[in-house]
Design an enzyme around this catalytic site. Structure first.
Site, PDB file in Angstrom:
ATOM      1  N   ARG A  97      40.854  23.501  64.166  1.00  0.00           N
ATOM      2  CA  ARG A  97      39.416  23.762  64.196  1.00  0.00           C
ATOM      3  C   ARG A  97      38.705  22.712  63.338  1.00  0.00           C
ATOM      4  NH1 ARG A  97      36.294  29.424  62.720  1.00  0.00           N
ATOM      5  NH2 ARG A  97      37.626  29.337  60.869  1.00  0.00           N
TER       6      ARG A  97
ATOM      7  N   ASP B 212      36.355  34.010  53.575  1.00  0.00           N
ATOM      8  CA  ASP B 212      36.134  32.595  53.830  1.00  0.00           C
ATOM      9  C   ASP B 212      34.634  32.349  53.895  1.00  0.00           C
ATOM     10  OD1 ASP B 212      35.314  33.520  56.304  1.00  0.00           O
ATOM     11  OD2 ASP B 212      36.943  32.592  57.429  1.00  0.00           O
TER      12      ASP B 212
END
Length: 526
Positions: free
Chosen positions: A156, A438
């Site tokens: 990603r 996160d």
């Protein structure tokens, strides 16, 4: 000073080969081809936000109705239980060994983009694809290497909104998306094909099908430059913005020769919902713990994603379970694991073709549930023609039983402070309150603080959430945290958070990025 390729970059000797002249030229070409389009699309985001703040509500685009209504087109063929995490060396090894079908190495939400982290992450992925990666932990004395059977690697890159200021092309910073994608593709495409796989990507934070078209154009040019057949790259799009949820068909269509499907990026989706409608008191959401996948706007989004993917012959991936194992507390751990089981059971029975977990120990739980209820490779046969999701369903903000508690207010402050501090020290994901936090989950926490202050929301015991109240809680939490840290350690994150409560930045990551833009900035100087 620019070199012959028009690139300005400063790297230490250990990364010279990673950013060799050919790699620099490849990246510079991508930048020159696509950066202006990227900037134009980011400007369109600003214009659309202005429309929303002037009363416009998102809906399905009539100009692309022909794409949604055409039943004849499908995308390229597409991996069921996935684990995601940062690109640090130990994490890469453990994740590839976890037993999951795939590992998404994340340069975005779970990696703080210090220059050293980004370059070291790229080196780690090159070694992983060559199957030569190893790691010796000096503290524990343990050594790590790959098992014979490992997960398939996905990558990603950072979103279109970010730049990489350490790599300048013609005097301007390269798109972080192009840098992460381009460097990985340049160094790994031939090795991944040799491994019988390919270069696979997860594409984050998009807000329109035109942004997906940009990715598709990037893929085509990158493949052409290295004489790789078009369609070799596969990309899964994270539907993690409220605007993208109205363009799922169109996003798959734009990427159709490169598409592997869509993913429910649930945490960023909640963040996007708050961010886009933060000005409107009707859209004030309750505390994060009360926003579940059964909340109306979340439920509608999941149903539409699964239906859309299966109609187009691609995978509909579930979201990440944020729970992590809780050591030394069997009762709390049992409750946490039960939440994971219920979440994964909901996903597989809804029709998802796979799911995410954030910790290697959760892979077994997710696999058992998906293998029991989905013994076949996917659930593409579940077409759901009876489901009709309207624009109003995707915007249904009502949360039955949802509330704002003082404890929820404090929890948002704690998560924000702890995550900001970790990020500034180069750590993009960190366990807080037995959840893996996160950037996406931290964005929810700080966005809710802003939203509640802006609209003078009340807690369930009648306290009005004001700037002064939030600042008071921030100061109290800093004092508490500094009982086990040096004085002043949390001054910087506290300062950032106090400003964010009244002056809303688009992203934490872009706001804090300059705090460590120096190459390999020593942590003690942050």
């Amino acid at each position: 000073m620019q070199n012959a390729a028009g690139v300005s970059v400063n790297v230490s000797a250990e990364y010279k080969q990673l950013l060799n002249p050919s790699a620099q030229q490849f990246l510079a070409t991508l930048h020159r081809c696509f950066n202006q389009t990227r900037i134009n699309l980011l400007n369109e985001r600003v214009k659309k936000q202005e429309k929303i703040q002037n009363g416009w509500l998102p809906t399905f685009n009539p100009d692309t109705k022909y794409i949604r209504d055409d039943p004849t087109w499908t995308a390229a063929k597409p991996a069921p239980v996935e684990i995601t995490g940062p690109v640090s060396r130990k994490m890469v090894i453990n994740a590839l060994n976890s037993g999951a079908s795939t590992f998404m190495a994340d340069f975005e939400d779970s990696t703080a983009p210090t220059w050293e982290n980004i370059l070291e992450g790229q080196v780690n992925l090159i070694d992983a694809n060559k199957k030569t990666i190893s790691f010796h932990d000096k503290k524990s004395g343990k050594s790590y290497s790959l098992n014979e059977k490992i997960a398939t690697l996905l990558v990603r890159p950072r979103g279109w909104h970010m730049v990489e200021k350490h790599f300048l092309v013609d005097g301007e910073p390269i798109s972080a998306s192009l840098f992460d994608f381009g460097l990985y593709f340049f160094h790994n495409v031939h090795q991944t094909l040799k491994n019988g796989l390919g270069p696979y990507f997860y594409l984050p934070k998009m807000e329109s099908h035109l942004e997906a078209r940009l990715w598709n154009d990037v893929f085509n040019v990158a493949q052409d430059m290295l004489n790789i057949p078009r369609g070799t790259i596969r990309g899964t799009v994270l539907i993690e913005t409220i605007l993208a949820s109205f363009e799922m068909d169109e996003i798959i269509y734009e990427l159709r020769d490169h598409s592997s499907g869509l993913n429910c990026g649930r945490w960023d989706y909640i963040f996007s919902f708050i961010k886009k409608f933060k000005h409107d008191p009707k859209f004030v959401l309750p505390q994060r713990a009360d926003i579940t996948m059964t909340t109306p706007f979340m439920d509608a989004y999941v149903k539409l994603l699964i239906k859309t993917c299966h109609k187009r012959g691609v995978h509909a991936m579930g979201g990440m379970a944020a729970q992590i194992p809780i050591k030394n507390n069997p009762e709390a751990n049992s409750k946490a694991m039960e939440k994971v089981k219920k979440d994964k059971l909901r996903e597989v029975t809804a029709g998802h073709d796979g799911t995410w977990v954030a910790h290697p120990d959760l892979v077994k739980i997710a696999l058992e549930i998906f293998n029991k209820h989905m013994p076949q490779p996917n659930q593409l046969y579940k077409q759901y023609p009876e489901i009709e999701v309207k624009a109003s369903d995707l915007l249904n903000y009502r949360v039955v039983g949802g509330k704002i508690t003082y404890d929820g207010l404090v929890a948002n402050v704690q998560v924000s402070l702890l995550y900001l501090q970790a990020w500034l020290l180069g750590n993009g994901c960190v366990p807080i309150h037995n959840l893996m936090e996160d950037a996406a989950t931290a964005e929810i926490s700080r966005s809710q603080l802003y939203q509640w202050v802006k609209h003078g929301s009340k807690t369930d015991d009648g306290k009005v959430v004001t700037r002064d109240l939030v600042n008071k809680i921030i100061d109290e939490q800093v004092k508490e945290l500094e009982k086990s840290a040096k004085p002043g350690v949390y001054d910087k994150p506290a300062g950032f958070l106090k400003r964010m409560v009244v002056d809303y930045p688009e992203f934490i990551t872009t706001t804090l990025y300059d705090s460590f833009k120096g190459f390999a900035l020593p942590k003690e100087k942050l």
